[in-house]
Scaffold this motif. Structure first.
Motif, mmCIF file in Angstrom:
data_model
loop_
_atom_site.group_PDB
_atom_site.id
_atom_site.type_symbol
_atom_site.label_atom_id
_atom_site.label_comp_id
_atom_site.label_asym_id
_atom_site.label_seq_id
_atom_site.Cartn_x
_atom_site.Cartn_y
_atom_site.Cartn_z
ATOM 1 N N VAL A 130 0.843 -1.203 0.000
ATOM 2 C CA VAL A 130 0.000 0.000 0.000
ATOM 3 C C VAL A 130 0.873 1.244 0.000
ATOM 4 C CG1 VAL A 130 -1.818 1.269 1.212
ATOM 5 C CG2 VAL A 130 -1.760 -1.235 1.330
ATOM 6 N N SER A 131 0.612 2.152 -0.937
ATOM 7 C CA SER A 131 1.324 3.426 -0.997
ATOM 8 C C SER A 131 0.301 4.544 -1.186
ATOM 9 C CB SER A 131 2.328 3.431 -2.158
ATOM 10 O OG SER A 131 3.036 4.658 -2.201
ATOM 11 N N GLU A 132 0.105 5.316 -0.137
ATOM 12 C CA GLU A 132 -0.837 6.427 -0.139
ATOM 13 C C GLU A 132 -0.161 7.639 0.476
ATOM 14 O OE1 GLU A 132 -4.524 3.346 0.919
ATOM 15 O OE2 GLU A 132 -3.866 4.871 2.368
ATOM 16 N N LYS A 133 -0.760 8.799 0.356
ATOM 17 C CA LYS A 133 -0.196 9.991 0.991
ATOM 18 C C LYS A 133 -0.140 9.769 2.500
ATOM 19 C CE LYS A 133 -0.625 14.946 1.725
ATOM 20 N NZ LYS A 133 -1.410 16.175 1.520
ATOM 21 N N GLY A 134 1.058 9.882 3.063
ATOM 22 C CA GLY A 134 1.221 9.723 4.498
ATOM 23 C C GLY A 134 1.269 8.284 4.970
ATOM 24 N N PHE A 135 1.153 7.328 4.044
ATOM 25 C CA PHE A 135 1.188 5.919 4.449
ATOM 26 C C PHE A 135 1.812 5.064 3.359
ATOM 27 C CE2 PHE A 135 -0.297 1.597 4.937
ATOM 28 C CZ PHE A 135 -0.227 1.385 6.309
#
Length: 489
Positions: free
Chosen positions: A271-276
Motif C-alpha cells: 500500500v502506498s498512499e499519501k502519508g502511508f
C-alpha cells in the motif's frame, strides 16, 4: 552482603579466605576497583584481567573471582570458577536483586529484524497500556530516556543494572535484543526469558573475534530456546528446525507466510498512499486479524507477526495490537521521513550489499516512477563493501546519488571513486555530491512525481564521522529541514 549470598547458581571452589566476606559491589574493570568490591577476573581476546590482581588488591578489593590459581595478598578471599563471564552474570543479577525475575521478559534473536521486532513489540505493549523497558542496538530505553549501549546485548553487569532501573521506574515488561555474542560471552547467563523470539538467520558475524563458523553462530542463536519458557519462531526460515531442535520451552509457536503456521499471514498487499507506505495482510491460525502495517516490505510482515503473536499469547486487546502496528515507526529502519502525493523519502540503516539489495527489492514492489538511492560507504573498512554496493545501486536504482557516510580518516571523494568504479560498469545513472546534506537536498529538490527516495547507510545514527571527529547529523532531521526549506507539504 556476604559473598556466599551472591554465588547462588555458580559452580565454584573456595581457594582461600572466607565466604562470609562482606561485599557491596561487583567490578570487572580494574579501574573501578575499590574497597567493598568483588573483582571478577576475565580473560578477553586482548587483555587478561588476572594480571591486575595486585592493582585491585592495593585499591582495597578483598574478594577475587578467578579462573585459575593466582597469588593474592594475605586476607584476600579467592574463589575459583570455571567460567568467569558466567559467574559475572550470576553475581550481577544477585547484586541488583534479580530484577528481571520481577518483570515479564522477552528476548529476541536473529540475524536481521531484531531491532524492528523489539520496537513493534514495545509499541503493541504500550498501546495496551503497559510500561515497557527495551534494550538493543539503539540503546537502553527506560521511560522517556535512552541510554547509549556499547553492544547490542550489554555486558551482564550493565544489563542487570538496566533491569534494576527499569523495575525502579515501574516497568512491567522488558524487551531486549539478544545477540549471538550475548550468548557466546554469557552476558545473559542465568536468565530464563518468559518469551523467546527467533526472527531469521543467515551467515554473519563469522571471523576471528566473533564466531568460528556458521554452525557456531547458529548454535549460539539456538540457545535462546534453551533459556525461555515460551518460544515464537519463524517457520519459514530454512534453519528454523535446527534452531528449535533441543528447545527446552514449555510451548513453541510458529509464524510465517502462507504456510499454515500458528500465526500465518496471507492476502498480502503493498500500500502506498499519501502519508502511508506499508502493507496490508490477514493473520489466521491462533489469531484472526486484518493488519494494516505502517512499515513497508514483506520482511516486516515477519517482524509484525512476531509482535502480533506475542500480543495474542499475552492476551492483549486486538484493537491495541492493530493500532500499534498501523502507527509503529522505527528510527532508521524503513522509516518514512517524508511522504506526499508527489514522492516519498525513506531512511534505512542498510549499509552493505545484502541489506541494500533487500531494501531496493522491497521498494521496487511499490512500483515507483523512479527509485532514487542516496548512499555512501564507511571509510577505513573493507573496500569490497564499496564495490558491491556500487554494483547493486547501479543495477537496481534508477538514480544513485553518491555521498559521504562516516568517511573516518579517508577522503570522501576517494570512497566515492571506489563506489563509482563498480557502478559505472552497470551503466547505471549517478551523480556525485560529497556533502551528505546537499545530496539529500538535491534528491528532494529534483524529485519527480511518483519517485521513491531511499537515503541509506546511517539510519538511526545521529552523527557524521570525519578525521576522528563526530559532528551531529541525523538523516531524518535533514529531510524534515529540507521539506520546510523547499516549501513542501
Amino acid at each position: 552482603m556476604q559473598i556466599r549470598e551472591w554465588l547462588t547458581g555458580v559452580n565454584y571452589k573456595l581457594i582461600c579466605g572466607d565466604l562470609n566476606s562482606q561485599v557491596e559491589e561487583v567490578v570487572y574493570d580494574s579501574r573501578k576497583a575499590a574497597s567493598g568490591a568483588v573483582f571478577v577476573c576475565m580473560k578477553g581476546t586482548k587483555v587478561d584481567s588476572h594480571m591486575f590482581i595486585p592493582d585491585v588488591c592495593e585499591k582495597g578489593v578483598k574478594v577475587l573471582i578467578t579462573e585459575r590459581e593466582v597469588n593474592a595478598p594475605e586476607g584476600v578471599t579467592v574463589i575459583q570458577v570455571e567460567n568467569s563471564r558466567k559467574a559475572l552474570a550470576y553475581l550481577s543479577a544477585a547484586r541488583f536483586g534479580n530484577p528481571v525475575k520481577q518483570m515479564i521478559s522477552i528476548g529476541v534473536t536473529g540475524t536481521k529484524g531484531k531491532t524492528t521486532t523489539t520496537h513493534m513489540m514495545k509499541a503493541v505493549l504500550e498501546a495496551a497500556g503497559k510500561k515497557v523497558g527495551m534494550i538493543g542496538t539503539t540503546g537502553a530505553v527506560i521511560g522517556k530516556e535512552t541510554f547509549p549501549t556499547r553492544n547490542t546485548t550489554p555486558e551482564s553487569y550493565e544489563l542487570h543494572q538496566y533491569f534494576y532501573e527499569m523495575k525502579k521506574a515501574g516497568c512491567e515488561y522488558v524487551i531486549m535484543e539478544v545477540s549471538s555474542q550475548g550468548f557466546k560471552m554469557d552476558r545473559v547467563a542465568g536468565i530464563t526469558f518468559d518469551y523467546g523470539v527467533f526472527t531469521n538467520i543467515s551467515p554473519d558475524h563469522i571471523g576471528p573475534d566473533e564466531h568460528a563458523d556458521f554452525l557456531e553462530y547458529l548454535s549460539c542463536k539456538a540457545m535462546l530456546f534453551k533459556q525461555c519458557r515460551i518460544g515464537l519462531y519463524n517457520g519459514d526460515d530454512s534453519h528454523g528446525k535446527q534452531i528449535i531442535d533441543g528447545a527446552l520451552c514449555k510451548e513453541l509457536f510458529s509464524f510465517g507466510i502462507e504456510g499454515g503456521w500458528d500465526y500465518d499471514a496471507s492476502h498480502i498487499r503493498h500500500v502506498s498512499e499519501k502519508g502511508f507506505v506499508g502493507m496490508e495482510f490477514h493473520i489466521t491460525g491462533k489469531e484472526q486479524l486484518k493488519v494494516r502495517l505502517g512499515m513497508p516490505g514483506r520482511f516486516n510482515i515477519y517482524n509484525s507477526l512476531a509482535a502480533a503473536a506475542l500480543g495474542d499469547r499475552l492476551g492483549l486487546e486486538k484493537e491495541a495490537v492493530l493500532k500499534a502496528l498501523k502507527e509503529v515507526r522505527v528510527n532508521g529502519r524503513m522509516e518514512i521521513a517524508y511522504s506526499s502525493h508527489d514522492f516519498t523519502v525513506i531512511i534505512d540503516y542498510a549499509h552493505n550489499a545484502v541489506s541494500m539489495e533487500s531494501l531496493l527489492t522491497t521498494l521496487r514492489a511499490y512500483n515507483p516512477k523512479r527509485l532514487v538511492c542516496v548512499f555512501g560507504c564507511g571509510g577505513n573498512r573493507s573496500k569490497d563493501r564499496r564495490y558491491s554496493m556500487g554494483e547493486i545501486g547501479g543495477k537496481m536504482a534508477d538514480l544513485c546519488i553518491l555521498t559521504a557516510d562516516n568517511s573516518r580518516f579517508e577522503k570522501t571523494e576517494d570512497i566515492i571513486n571506489d563506489i563509482k568504479g563498480s557502478l559505472e560498469k552497470t551503466g547505471g545513472a549517478y551523480v556525485e555530491i560529497p556533502d551528505r546534506r546537499e545530496a539529500i537536498e538535491y534528491s528532494m529538490a529534483h524529485a519527480c512525481p511518483g519517485d521513491l527516495i531511499a537515503v541509506i547507510g546511517k539510519g538511526h545514527e545521529d552523527y557524521q564521522e570525519a578525521n576522528g571527529v563526530r559532528t551531529h547529523f541525523l538523516d531524518r532531521e535533514v529531510v524534515e529541514e529540507t521539506a520546510k526549506k523547499l516549501g513542501l507539504q
